[in-house]
Scaffold this active site. Structure first.
Site, PDB file in Angstrom:
ATOM      1  N   VAL A  44       1.174  -1.172   0.102  1.00 52.29           N
ATOM      2  CA  VAL A  44       0.011  -0.044  -0.321  1.00 52.29           C
ATOM      3  C   VAL A  44       1.034   1.188  -0.551  1.00 52.29           C
ATOM      4  O   VAL A  44       1.619   0.950   0.704  1.00 52.29           O
ATOM      5  CB  VAL A  44      -1.464  -0.058   1.233  1.00 52.29           C
ATOM      6  CG1 VAL A  44      -1.542   1.856   1.178  1.00 52.29           C
ATOM      7  CG2 VAL A  44      -1.533  -0.930   1.279  1.00 52.29           C
ATOM      8  N   GLY A  89       4.500   4.296   3.410  1.00 50.43           N
ATOM      9  CA  GLY A  89       3.785   2.845   2.866  1.00 50.43           C
ATOM     10  C   GLY A  89       4.239   1.410   3.483  1.00 50.43           C
ATOM     11  O   GLY A  89       4.788   2.257   4.495  1.00 50.43           O
ATOM     12  N   LYS A  90       3.152   0.366   3.365  1.00 51.09           N
ATOM     13  CA  LYS A  90       3.830  -0.448   3.758  1.00 51.09           C
ATOM     14  C   LYS A  90       3.169  -2.139   3.548  1.00 51.09           C
ATOM     15  O   LYS A  90       2.727  -1.311   2.644  1.00 51.09           O
ATOM     16  CB  LYS A  90       2.605  -0.372   4.967  1.00 51.09           C
ATOM     17  CG  LYS A  90       3.063  -0.817   6.704  1.00 51.09           C
ATOM     18  CD  LYS A  90       4.011  -0.489   6.558  1.00 51.09           C
ATOM     19  CE  LYS A  90       4.816  -1.593   8.576  1.00 51.09           C
ATOM     20  NZ  LYS A  90       5.551  -0.427   8.895  1.00 51.09           N
ATOM     21  N   GLY A  91       3.792  -2.749   3.903  1.00 49.57           N
ATOM     22  CA  GLY A  91       3.537  -4.162   3.085  1.00 49.57           C
ATOM     23  C   GLY A  91       3.517  -5.589   4.417  1.00 49.57           C
ATOM     24  O   GLY A  91       4.021  -5.022   4.633  1.00 49.57           O
TER      25      GLY A  91
END
Ligand code: NAD
Length: 402
Positions: A44, A89-91
């Site tokens: 994201v 962001g992040k995953g």
């Protein structure tokens, strides 16, 4: 609340509230026995107005898309609070990495990277380690991206938290704890609490917590209690932190450390002290136990260690809270330094990394403190206002496409 305090228009709010991009990927990969397994993963990008998306990748069975979206937003505000030119962001992958062998983990990581590769890039989105991912994971991501996008030529600046041998930064491992320590120095100076002789308590003697404890100990603050997931230790005269670090390295826990009494988590949080550092998990202090906390300062080295109930109780009791998006931003700050060094192909010595980190943390603390004093709001709201305002300004400066 911060958006209201800043009097942002509905239009601005709607521009910064929602993630810019959300990608769900299917991750099929081969197990050691030849079977094919599949997991689901996400990346994201919440907001890239101020720079490329930055944020960790976590491997955990409880990962959800909503959680990844929330964490990405958190990263946007955090990068803005310390004023580094990154967005958030992040995953995440829904997987229990403890159930995979190392070769399986590598194949899964490479396939996940291939899936999210269209979003990645040194000027687009730069992942980092998070829960159950580490420098080795970043090495695999860097290699996969380099193979796919640059015919194998190295692209180190596509990830941070890499091994030093492929472009990692000196000082990255200690950065979160060291950054938290600098915010504590500033808070003690502001509250006229001498660090020397103060009493401090650390919940979660891991990467971040042990570094803060070591630095406090170096300033002759008495670190009277620490714990980890297996239990805690207490000594009213102060624990010998360098010895405790060696002990934990040898035994895997602080439990059983000589010259200290055992202490439960609940009693540790209630100890009479000046500084309490929650450095373990989310929601460690709740509406149930917050009233027992007697510390004057809480430094949130962990992400989200206070529930909203606990936050209200502690703020009502006059506890000075250094909020997570400020307190633990040292990690992403040195990640930014790693990216700068990769992009410049010029590497800094440890002293330079630490001096620059101290500078960034001190400046950010002062800016949050100024808002706290000028606007008469809590430190958490002040930090949110600072971060959100910077993102809103950048978003409006860029205007609306097309
Ligand atoms: P870590 O795994 O090295 O350390 C966590 C420690 O907490 C371990 O010692 C573990 O045993 C302990 N712990 C777990 N459950 C506990 C419990 N119930 N009671 C007491 N202790 C418990 O992790 P870390 O990298 O130090 O991260 C800690 C926190 O800091 C997390 O919230 C993380 O999101 C946050 N953080 C870390 C970084 C970083 O760069 N490491 C950056 C930003 C935020």
């Amino acid at each position: 609340m911060a958006a209201e305090a800043l009097e942002l228009t509905e239009c601005t709010r709607s521009l910064i509230k929602y993630p810019e991009r959300v990608l769900t990927v299917n991750i099929p990969f081969r197990m050691d026995n030849g079977d094919i397994h599949r997991f689901e993963g996400y990346r994201v990008q919440h907001n890239t107005s101020r720079g490329p998306a930055k944020g960790g990748i976590r491997y955990h069975p409880d990962v959800t898309l909503d959680e990844v979206k929330a964490l990405a937003m958190w990263m946007t505000w955090k990068c803005a609070v310390v004023n580094i030119p990154f967005g958030g962001g992040k995953g995440g992958v829904i997987v229990d990495p403890k159930k995979l062998t190392n070769p399986e983990l590598e194949r899964m990581t490479r396939r996940y990277t291939a899936g999210i590769a269209p979003l990645l890039g040194p000027h687009r989105d730069i992942p980092a380690p998070d829960v159950y991912t580490n420098s080795q994971t970043m090495g695999w991501i860097m290699d996969t991206y380099s193979m796919m996008s640059a015919a194998g030529y190295p692209t180190p600046s596509v990830v941070t938290g890499k091994p030093i041998s492929i472009g990692g930064s000196l000082g990255r491992n200690e950065a979160t704890g060291r950054g938290a320590y600098h915010t504590l120095q500033s808070a003690c100076a502001h509250l006229h609490i001498p660090m020397k002789g103060s009493k401090s308590v650390v919940q979660g003697f891991g990467n971040a917590g042990s570094v803060v404890a070591k630095l406090l100990d170096g300033e002759q603050s008495l670190v009277i209690a620490v714990n980890d997931s297996r239990g805690g230790v207490f000594n009213a005269a102060g624990l010998d932190i360098p010895k405790l670090m060696l002990y934990k390295e040898r035994t895997g826990s602080v439990v059983g450390f000589p010259n200290a009494e055992a202490i439960s988590n609940e009693n540790l949080l209630a100890l009479e002290c000046d500084i309490l550092i929650p450095a373990a998990l989310e929601n460690a202090i709740t509406g149930e136990n917050a009233h027992r906390v007697s510390a004057k300062i809480i430094a949130e080295a962990a992400n989200g260690p206070l529930t909203p109930d606990a936050d209200a109780i502690l703020e009502g009791n006059g506890v000075f809270i250094i909020p997570d998006i400020l307190c633990n931003a040292g990690g992403v700050t040195v990640s930014y330094f790693e990216w700068c060094q990769n992009e410049q192909h010029y590497y800094w010595d440890l002293h330079e990394v630490e001096a620059r980190l101290e500078n960034v943390m001190n400046k950010a603390f002062q800016e949050v403190l100024n808002l706290h004093s000028d606007r008469k709001v809590g430190m958490r709201l002040a930090a949110n206002m600072l971060g959100i305002n910077r993102v809103a300004e950048a978003t409006m400066a860029r205007g609306l496409y097309p």
